[in-house]
Design an enzyme around this catalytic site. Structure first.
Site, short mmCIF file in Angstrom:
data_model
loop_
_atom_site.label_atom_id
_atom_site.label_comp_id
_atom_site.label_asym_id
_atom_site.label_seq_id
_atom_site.Cartn_x
_atom_site.Cartn_y
_atom_site.Cartn_z
N SER A 60 0.83 -1.21 0.00
CA SER A 60 0.00 0.00 0.00
C SER A 60 0.87 1.26 0.00
O SER A 60 0.49 2.26 0.61
CB SER A 60 -0.90 -0.01 1.23
OG SER A 60 -0.08 -0.16 2.38
N ALA B 262 3.85 6.64 -10.29
CA ALA B 262 2.58 6.42 -9.59
C ALA B 262 1.73 7.69 -9.44
O ALA B 262 0.52 7.64 -9.69
CB ALA B 262 2.86 5.80 -8.21
N ASN C 142 3.22 4.02 -2.51
CA ASN C 142 2.88 4.94 -3.59
C ASN C 142 2.29 4.17 -4.80
O ASN C 142 1.22 4.52 -5.31
CB ASN C 142 4.19 5.66 -3.96
CG ASN C 142 3.99 6.88 -4.80
OD1 ASN C 142 4.61 7.04 -5.84
ND2 ASN C 142 3.13 7.79 -4.38
N TRP C 143 2.96 3.12 -5.24
CA TRP C 143 2.49 2.33 -6.38
C TRP C 143 1.47 1.28 -5.94
O TRP C 143 0.50 1.01 -6.64
CB TRP C 143 3.69 1.68 -7.09
CG TRP C 143 3.42 1.00 -8.40
CD1 TRP C 143 3.85 -0.22 -8.79
CD2 TRP C 143 2.71 1.52 -9.54
NE1 TRP C 143 3.45 -0.49 -10.07
CE2 TRP C 143 2.75 0.57 -10.56
CE3 TRP C 143 2.02 2.73 -9.78
CZ2 TRP C 143 2.13 0.75 -11.80
CZ3 TRP C 143 1.40 2.91 -11.03
CH2 TRP C 143 1.48 1.93 -12.02
N LYS D 245 16.51 -0.28 -14.82
CA LYS D 245 16.37 1.15 -15.15
C LYS D 245 16.54 2.00 -13.88
O LYS D 245 16.92 3.16 -13.96
CB LYS D 245 15.07 1.44 -15.89
CG LYS D 245 13.77 1.12 -15.14
CD LYS D 245 13.30 2.20 -14.22
CE LYS D 245 12.09 1.80 -13.42
NZ LYS D 245 11.76 2.71 -12.32
N ARG E 222 11.84 8.72 -8.50
CA ARG E 222 12.42 8.94 -7.15
C ARG E 222 13.92 8.65 -7.13
O ARG E 222 14.67 9.31 -6.42
CB ARG E 222 11.68 8.04 -6.14
CG ARG E 222 10.22 8.38 -6.03
CD ARG E 222 9.43 7.35 -5.27
NE ARG E 222 9.49 6.04 -5.89
CZ ARG E 222 8.83 4.98 -5.47
NH1 ARG E 222 8.06 5.08 -4.39
NH2 ARG E 222 8.92 3.82 -6.08
N1 LIG Z 1 6.03 4.53 -6.95
C1 LIG Z 1 6.12 4.38 -8.25
O1 LIG Z 1 6.00 5.35 -9.04
C2 LIG Z 1 6.33 3.00 -8.84
C3 LIG Z 1 5.92 2.77 -10.15
C4 LIG Z 1 6.12 1.51 -10.69
C5 LIG Z 1 6.70 0.51 -9.94
N2 LIG Z 1 7.08 0.75 -8.67
C6 LIG Z 1 7.65 -0.36 -7.90
O2 LIG Z 1 6.62 -0.89 -7.07
C7 LIG Z 1 7.19 -1.42 -5.86
C8 LIG Z 1 6.45 -0.82 -4.69
O3 LIG Z 1 6.67 0.56 -4.66
P1 LIG Z 1 5.77 1.59 -3.86
O4 LIG Z 1 5.97 2.90 -4.55
O5 LIG Z 1 4.37 1.09 -3.73
O6 LIG Z 1 6.39 1.57 -2.40
P2 LIG Z 1 6.98 2.82 -1.59
O7 LIG Z 1 8.29 3.19 -2.15
O8 LIG Z 1 5.93 3.88 -1.52
O9 LIG Z 1 7.26 2.22 -0.15
C9 LIG Z 1 6.45 2.44 0.96
C10 LIG Z 1 5.73 1.18 1.33
O10 LIG Z 1 6.64 0.28 1.99
C11 LIG Z 1 5.98 -0.22 3.15
N3 LIG Z 1 6.92 -0.70 4.15
C12 LIG Z 1 7.78 0.00 4.91
N4 LIG Z 1 8.44 -0.83 5.75
C13 LIG Z 1 7.97 -2.08 5.51
C14 LIG Z 1 8.25 -3.36 6.04
N5 LIG Z 1 9.16 -3.54 6.99
N6 LIG Z 1 7.59 -4.41 5.55
C15 LIG Z 1 6.68 -4.26 4.56
N7 LIG Z 1 6.36 -3.08 4.01
C16 LIG Z 1 7.00 -1.99 4.49
C17 LIG Z 1 5.21 0.98 3.64
O11 LIG Z 1 4.20 0.56 4.54
C18 LIG Z 1 4.63 1.49 2.35
O12 LIG Z 1 3.46 0.78 2.00
C19 LIG Z 1 8.67 -1.08 -5.92
O13 LIG Z 1 9.42 -2.21 -6.32
C20 LIG Z 1 8.77 0.02 -6.97
O14 LIG Z 1 10.00 0.04 -7.68
C21 LIG Z 1 6.89 1.97 -8.10
O1 LIG Z 2 10.09 6.72 -8.86
P1 LIG Z 2 10.96 5.55 -9.30
O2 LIG Z 2 12.33 6.00 -9.69
O3 LIG Z 2 10.89 4.45 -8.31
O4 LIG Z 2 10.30 5.03 -10.66
C1 LIG Z 2 8.95 4.75 -10.64
C2 LIG Z 2 8.54 3.83 -11.74
O5 LIG Z 2 9.25 2.64 -11.71
C3 LIG Z 2 8.57 4.47 -13.09
O6 LIG Z 2 7.97 3.59 -14.02
#
Ligand SMILES: NC(=O)c1ccc[n+]([C@@H]2O[C@H](COP(=O)([O-])OP(=O)(O)OC[C@H]3O[C@@H](n4cnc5c(N)ncnc54)[C@H](O)[C@@H]3O)[C@@H](O)[C@H]2O)c1
Ligand SMILES: O=P(O)(O)OC[C@H](O)CO
Length: 432
Positions: free
Chosen positions: A73, A223, A75-76, A283, A348
Site C-alpha cells: 500500500s 505512480a 505509492n504504487w 532502469k 524517485r
Molecule cells: N512509486 C512508483 O511510481 C512506482 C511505479 C512503478 C513501480 N514501482 C515499484 O513498485 C514497488 C512498490 O513501490 P511503492 O511505490 O508502492 O512503495 P513505496 O516506495 O511507496 O514504499 C512504501 C511502502 O513500503 C511499506 N513498508 C515499509 N516498511 C515495511 C516493512 N518492513 N515491511 C513491509 N512493508 C513496508 C510501507 O508501509 C509502504 O506501504 C517497488 O518495487 C517500486 O520500484 C513503483
Molecule cells: O520513482 P521511481 O524511480 O521508483 O520510478 C517509478 C517507476 O518505476 C517508473 O515507471
C-alpha cells in the site's frame, strides 16, 4: 447438492491433465449418470470413479468471480489497488467487487493534534485516502485496507504483489501455507532476488517459494501521474501454467487485461516476463547515474549518454543471464525504453541521486530526507547487481552498473563517471 460435498478422482485427473476437459456441475452430473461420448466411456474405464475425501471440489472449478488482493500500500501499491478496485466494480461477472489491500500498518499523527495518532488502515477505510503514501487521491470505496497479511489473502484467487522488493522475502515466508493452491499472482515490484539460486526474477522467486504461477506488471508508470488518471501505458507479462484450468476458470491474458486496463492506463499483455522484469529492475540503477550527472549540472547531453549506455547494459544483462527474454520487448513495450525515459525524467531514484550530488549526502540519508518512507529501489538493486556480477567475475563488463555501485557504496567521486564507463577504442592506448 452433488457439487458441494462430492469430488471424484477422475474429475481431478481431468482438471490436472487437460484444460479442455473442464466439466461444469451439470456436465459432471451427466457424466456420472451415463454418457455415450466415447472419450468419456474410455476415461471411465481407465479411471473408475472413486470417491475421495479431500480433493479439488467441483465448486472450486466452477466459473466464479475472482477475488483480488493487493499486497502492499505504498505509492504504487495504493495506485494499482485503485486501478484494480475500479475494474472489479465494473466487471462483477469476472471479479468479486471488494478488493483487499494489505497495509503494513502504521500510526499517523492526527492533523488537528499531532500528539495523537490514528492507524493508517483506519484512515484509508473511513476517509478513503492513503494520506501518507498517496495523498490527495480519492480511493474507491470497495477497496478495503487490511492490516492482517494472512486475513487479506485467505480467499484470494489473484494476488498482486506491490511492495518495495527488500521486504518480499519476509512477506513470502509469512504467506507459506496460507494461500489457496490455485491462486495466481502478478508482481509489480522492480528489483531482483540475489541468493542461493543466483540472480532471480521476483516473479520466479514468488513462484518457487509459494508454488504459484506469477507474472509481472511493469511500465513507464510514475505512480502519482497514474493516480491522477493522466494517460499512460503499461505492460503485463504472464505465461499460462501447466495446470491451467481453462478459459473462464483461470487467469489468462484476457482476465489480466480487464483487471488492469483503464481508460487512462492502457495495458498490453505479453509472455515475456523476464524481459519486462529485467528492464524494470535495472532502469532504477541507470536512473541513479542520470541523477548524478544532472545533479552535477552537466545537462541533457550527459543524461542522454547515461541512458544510451544504460540501455545497452540492460539488454546485455538480460541476454547474458536470462536468455529467454526478447530484445524487442525493450523497445516495443512500455516496460522497456519508455520506462527508462520516464524514470530518468521524474522518478524517485533520479531525485535521490540529484540530492546526493548537490548536497554530498549518502543515498540512505537522501532517501530519508526526500521520500517520506518511500523507497528508491535502485539503491538496493545496484548492490544486488554488483554482488551477482562479482560472483560471476563480470563487473568490468557492466561498467555503468559497477560505477553506480562504487559511487553509492564506496564513495567514489561522481565526476569520475565518464572515465569509469568509457569504452577505449582499440587504437587508443594508455600511453596516448
Ligand atoms: N512509486 C512508483 O511510481 C512506482 C511505479 C512503478 C513501480 N514501482 C515499484 O513498485 C514497488 C512498490 O513501490 P511503492 O511505490 O508502492 O512503495 P513505496 O516506495 O511507496 O514504499 C512504501 C511502502 O513500503 C511499506 N513498508 C515499509 N516498511 C515495511 C516493512 N518492513 N515491511 C513491509 N512493508 C513496508 C510501507 O508501509 C509502504 O506501504 C517497488 O518495487 C517500486 O520500484 C513503483
Ligand atoms: O520513482 P521511481 O524511480 O521508483 O520510478 C517509478 C517507476 O518505476 C517508473 O515507471
Amino acid at each position: 447438492m452433488l457439487a458441494k460435498t462430492t469430488s471424484y478422482s477422475l474429475l481431478n485427473k481431468c482438471i490436472y491433465h487437460s484444460s479442455r476437459l473442464l466439466l461444469t456441475q451439470q456436465q459432471h452430473y451427466k457424466y456420472n449418470k451415463m454418457s455415450t461420448n466415447p472419450a468419456v466411456i474410455a476415461a471411465k474405464k481407465n479411471f473408475p470413479l472413486k470417491k475421495v475425501e479431500s480433493a479439488v471440489s467441483v465448486v472450486s472449478i466452477h466459473r466464479h468471480p475472482f477475488k483480488v488482493t493487493v499486497i502492499g500500500s505504498g505509492n504504487w501499491g495504493t495506485t494499482i489497488a485503485k486501478v484494480v478496485a475500479e475494474n472489479t466494480v465494473q466487471h462483477p461477472h469476472l471479479f468479486k467487487e471488494q478488493v483487499e489491500m494489505w497495509v503494513f500498518d502504521e500510526k499517523i499523527p492526527k492533523e488537528d493534534n499531532p500528539e495523537e495518532f490514528e492507524m493508517l488502515t483506519n484512515i484509508i477505510n473511513t476517509r478513503h485516502q492513503n494520506v501518507k503514501y498517496l495523498p490527495d487521491i480519492d480511493l474507491p470505496h470497495n477497496l478495503h485496507a487490511n492490516p492482517s497479511l494472512l486475513d487479506s489473502v485467505k480467499d484470494a484467487d489473484i494476488l498482486v504483489f506491490n511492495i518495495p522488493h527488500q521486504f518480499l522475502s519476509r512477506i513470502v515466508e509469512n504467506l507459506k501455507g496460507h494461500v489457496k493452491p490455485h491462486v495466481r499472482a502478478i508482481s509489480c515490484l522492480k528489483g531482483f532476488e540475489v541468493g542461493r539460486k543466483g540472480v532471480q526474477l521476483l516473479s520466479s522467486y514468488i513462484t518457487d517459494e509459494l508454488g504459484i504461477q506469477c507474472g509481472a506488471l511493469s511500465g513507464a508508470n510514475l505512480a502519482p501521474e497514474v493516480a491522477k488518471e493522466h494517460w499512460s501505458e503499461t505492460t503485463v507479462a504472464y505465461q499460462l501454467p501447466k495446470d491451467f484450468r481453462g478459459e473462464g476458470y483461470d487467469v489468462d491474458h484476457r482476465i489480466l487485461k480487464v483487471l488492469f486496463h483503464r481508460p487512462y492506463f492502457h495495458v498490453n499483455v505479453i509472455d515475456d516476463v523476464a524481459g519486462i522484469s529485467i528492464a524494470g529492475a535495472l532502469k532504477n540503477v541507470v536512473a541513479l547515474a542520470c541523477g548524478f550527472v544532472e545533479g552535477l549540472g552537466w545537462g541533457n547531453n550527459a543524461a542522454a549518454a547515461i541512458q544510451r549506455v544504460g540501455l545497452g547494459e540492460i539488454i546485455k544483462f538480460g541476454r547474458t543471464f536470462f536468455p529467454e527474454c526478447k530484445v524487442e520487448t525493450y523497445y516495443q513495450e512500455s516496460a522497456g525504453v519508455a520506462d527508462l525515459i520516464t524514470t530518468c525524467s521524474g522518478g524517485r531514484n533520479v531525485k535521490v541521486a540529484k540530492h546526493m550530488a548537490k548536497t554530498g549526502k549518502d543515498a540512505f540519508t537522501a532517501e530519508k530526507e526526500l521520500l517520506n518512507g518511500q523507497s528508491a529501489q535502485g539503491v538496493i538493486t545496484c548492490k544486488e547487481v554488483h554482488e551477482w556480477l562479482d560472483t560471476c567475475e563480470m563487473t568490468s563488463e557492466f561498467p555503468l552498473f559497477e560505477a553506480v555501485y562504487q559511487i553509492v557504496y564506496n564513495n567514489v567521486p561522481m565526476k569520475n563517471l565518464p572515465d569509469m564507463i568509457e569504452e577505449l577504442d582499440s587504437f587508443v592506448t594508455e600511453d596516448d
